[in-house]
Design an enzyme around this catalytic site. Structure first.
Site, short mmCIF file in Angstrom:
data_model
loop_
_atom_site.label_atom_id
_atom_site.label_comp_id
_atom_site.label_asym_id
_atom_site.label_seq_id
_atom_site.Cartn_x
_atom_site.Cartn_y
_atom_site.Cartn_z
N ASP A 320 -8.18 1.72 -3.47
CA ASP A 320 -8.15 3.13 -3.86
C ASP A 320 -9.22 3.87 -3.04
O ASP A 320 -10.41 3.70 -3.26
CB ASP A 320 -8.42 3.27 -5.36
CG ASP A 320 -8.29 4.71 -5.83
OD1 ASP A 320 -7.97 5.58 -4.99
OD2 ASP A 320 -8.51 4.97 -7.03
N HIS A 321 -8.76 4.64 -2.11
CA HIS A 321 -9.64 5.35 -1.17
C HIS A 321 -9.98 6.75 -1.69
O HIS A 321 -10.61 7.55 -0.99
CB HIS A 321 -8.89 5.43 0.18
CG HIS A 321 -9.72 5.83 1.35
ND1 HIS A 321 -9.61 7.05 1.95
CD2 HIS A 321 -10.67 5.16 2.03
CE1 HIS A 321 -10.44 7.12 2.98
NE2 HIS A 321 -11.11 5.99 3.05
#
Ligand SMILES: *[C@@H]1O[C@H](CO)[C@@H](O)[C@H](O)[C@H]1NC(C)=O
Ligand SMILES: *[C@@H]1O[C@H](CO)[C@@H](O)[C@H](O)[C@H]1NC(C)=O
Ligand SMILES: *[C@@H]1O[C@H](CO)[C@@H](O)[C@H](O)[C@H]1NC(C)=O
Ligand SMILES: *[C@@H]1O[C@H](CO)[C@@H](O)[C@H](O)[C@H]1NC(C)=O
Ligand SMILES: *[C@@H]1O[C@H](CO)[C@@H](O)[C@H](O)[C@H]1NC(C)=O
Ligand SMILES: *[C@@H]1O[C@H](CO)[C@@H](O)[C@H](O)[C@H]1NC(C)=O
Length: 381
Positions: A320-321
């Site tokens: 999850d960026h």
């Protein structure tokens, strides 16, 4: 005088001059005229196409937040959507890169400009990982976004996606964009807010990889496009309130490279009345991840959100960026540029925050696991 139906531009004139004895030519003329009117109509529409955030249906909205799911939820192109009317997350029917779709609809004035060089329209695209090849030098901000405006309104779309949008292409979604989770915040502002937005961006010091400057660009925004005019003295941060067209107040935080501290524990939490929960990218290469910060000397803590729960599934921070933080009780939520990495203390970047209970609840309820205070931090509070 030569009676030429093809040159006649009004229905009245067409009927008067051609109707009785030139039936066939009248129909041909009528078709020509309708084609001309339709062309004129669509040109008119293009120049009138409003520069605002647009939802999945193409309707204008004051602001929206998107949360794109990581690969693993389908093909990594699904996204959650929220605006002032949704009271929390709704799952979108379209794909993140689809057209129509929320991003495609919002970027339409940019795509129109590629075709028609729309008068009065201007834009800046910035990304520390630009779409054509190499990364920008680390002296530039760790930040990604789209600014578009004409003489009435504009949007500031800040986001976390490398190589988005693709260079001068209506197929704007990059192939690398499906792997990780990403967040987007779009806000519609009247054009008079863009001097202030330009001043914030001077601190963020983004890598502008494409732009078209119009006569409606304030000076600060021109500087941002040209990558000139940086802050010259401390304080190396700037906070301001921006007024959206819908009357919402957004708080913008920006730090310049010399700030030399974490965006969340060094700046945003200082401006908050409670502890902050921060989600950011959980891989930091050779640099180190900053632990949750619980200094006894500071009234409020900063907790890393290690897991979120989206669409009934748990997501770690390694795929999850996205970058966001929430202060759940006071109702502040920020969509941000930076990760909690040691190496990003000396990077420019910022966050745009909204105070809205529904938004804060939507973010607070997806927090599944936060990193506790490090054992070394003796909690006296
Ligand atoms: C650019 O930066 C990203 C993230 O730090 C890294 O994964 C990638 O390898 C870099 N690309 C180049 C060409 O240096
Ligand atoms: C914006 O520009 C359009 C077309 O150039 C013009 O018709 C309109 O009056 C302008 N609006 C404002 C608010 O300046
Ligand atoms: C936003 O509105 C407030 C008053 O409601 C005003 O004080 C402030 O200057 C405005 N901000 C900008 C950037 O125009
Ligand atoms: C946003 O939503 C709230 C509550 O649903 C409503 O009271 C308010 O008028 C809305 N504001 C805008 C700008 O749409
Ligand atoms: C931060 O402080 C400024 C100035 O005191 C205030 O106007 C703003 O609303 C605050 N922002 C947040 C997110 O608390
Ligand atoms: C998330 O990380 C935890 C701990 O590192 C690991 O045990 C778990 O398998 C991971 N979950 C997912 C869905 O990747």
């Amino acid at each position: 005088m030569n009676e030429r139906c093809g040159c006649v531009f009004t229905i009245g004139a067409l009927i008067n001059r051609c109707a009785v004895d030139r039936r066939e030519r009248t129909m041909a003329g009528y078709r020509t005229m309708m084609a001309l009117l339709l062309t004129a109509g669509s040109v008119f529409q293009l120049s009138e196409s409003s520069v605002t955030c647009k939802n999945e249906e193409g309707n204008e909205v004051d602001w929206y937040i998107l949360y794109k799911l990581p690969l693993g939820y389908g093909a990594g192109v699904s996204y959650l959507y929220m605006d002032n009317s949704t009271n929390g997350w709704i799952k979108s029917k379209t794909n993140i890169g689809g057209s129509p779709g929320t991003l495609a609809n919002t970027l339409k004035p940019l795509f129109d400009f590629y075709d028609t060089k729309t008068e009065g329209f201007g834009y800046i695209l910035y990304n520390d990982q630009p779409p054509r090849g190499e990364n920008a030098s680390t002296s530039y901000g760790h930040s990604k976004g789209v600014v578009m405006l004409d003489n009435k309104t504009g949007v500031w779309l800040s986001h976390s996606t490398p190589k988005f949008p693709k260079y001068r292409s209506k197929k704007f979604w990059p192939a690398n964009g499906k792997t990780n989770g990403q967040t987007f915040l779009c806000v519609t502002y009247s054009s008079d807010q863009f001097e202030e937005i330009g001043l914030q961006l001077k601190y963020i010091h983004p890598y502008s990889f494409d732009y078209a400057i119009s006569e409606f660009f304030p000076d600060a925004l021109r500087d941002v496009a040209y990558q000139i005019g940086f802050p010259r003295k401390s304080p190396w941060f700037r906070q301001t309130n921006l007024n959206s067209t819908g009357g919402n107040i957004f708080s913008s935080f920006a730090k310049y490279t010399h700030f030399n501290d974490d965006l969340y524990s060094g700046l945003i939490v200082e401006n908050m009345t409670e502890s902050l929960y921060v989600r950011s990218w959980g891989k930091s290469g050779r640099s180190s991840l900053l632990p949750s910060e619980c200094n006894p000397g500071t009234p409020h803590h900063v907790y890393n959100v290690k897991q979120v729960k989206l669409l009934k599934r748990i997501w770690n921070d390694t795929n999850d960026h996205s970058k966001w933080c929430v202060a759940p009780n006071s109702g502040w939520t920020c969509i941000a540029d930076l990760n909690r990495h040691e190496s990003q203390k000396n990077r420019g970047g910022g966050a745009v925050c909204i105070r809205n209970t529904a938004v804060a609840n939507a973010f607070n309820t997806i927090i599944n696991k936060a990193e506790p205070c490090p054992p070394s931090a003796k909690r006296e509070l």
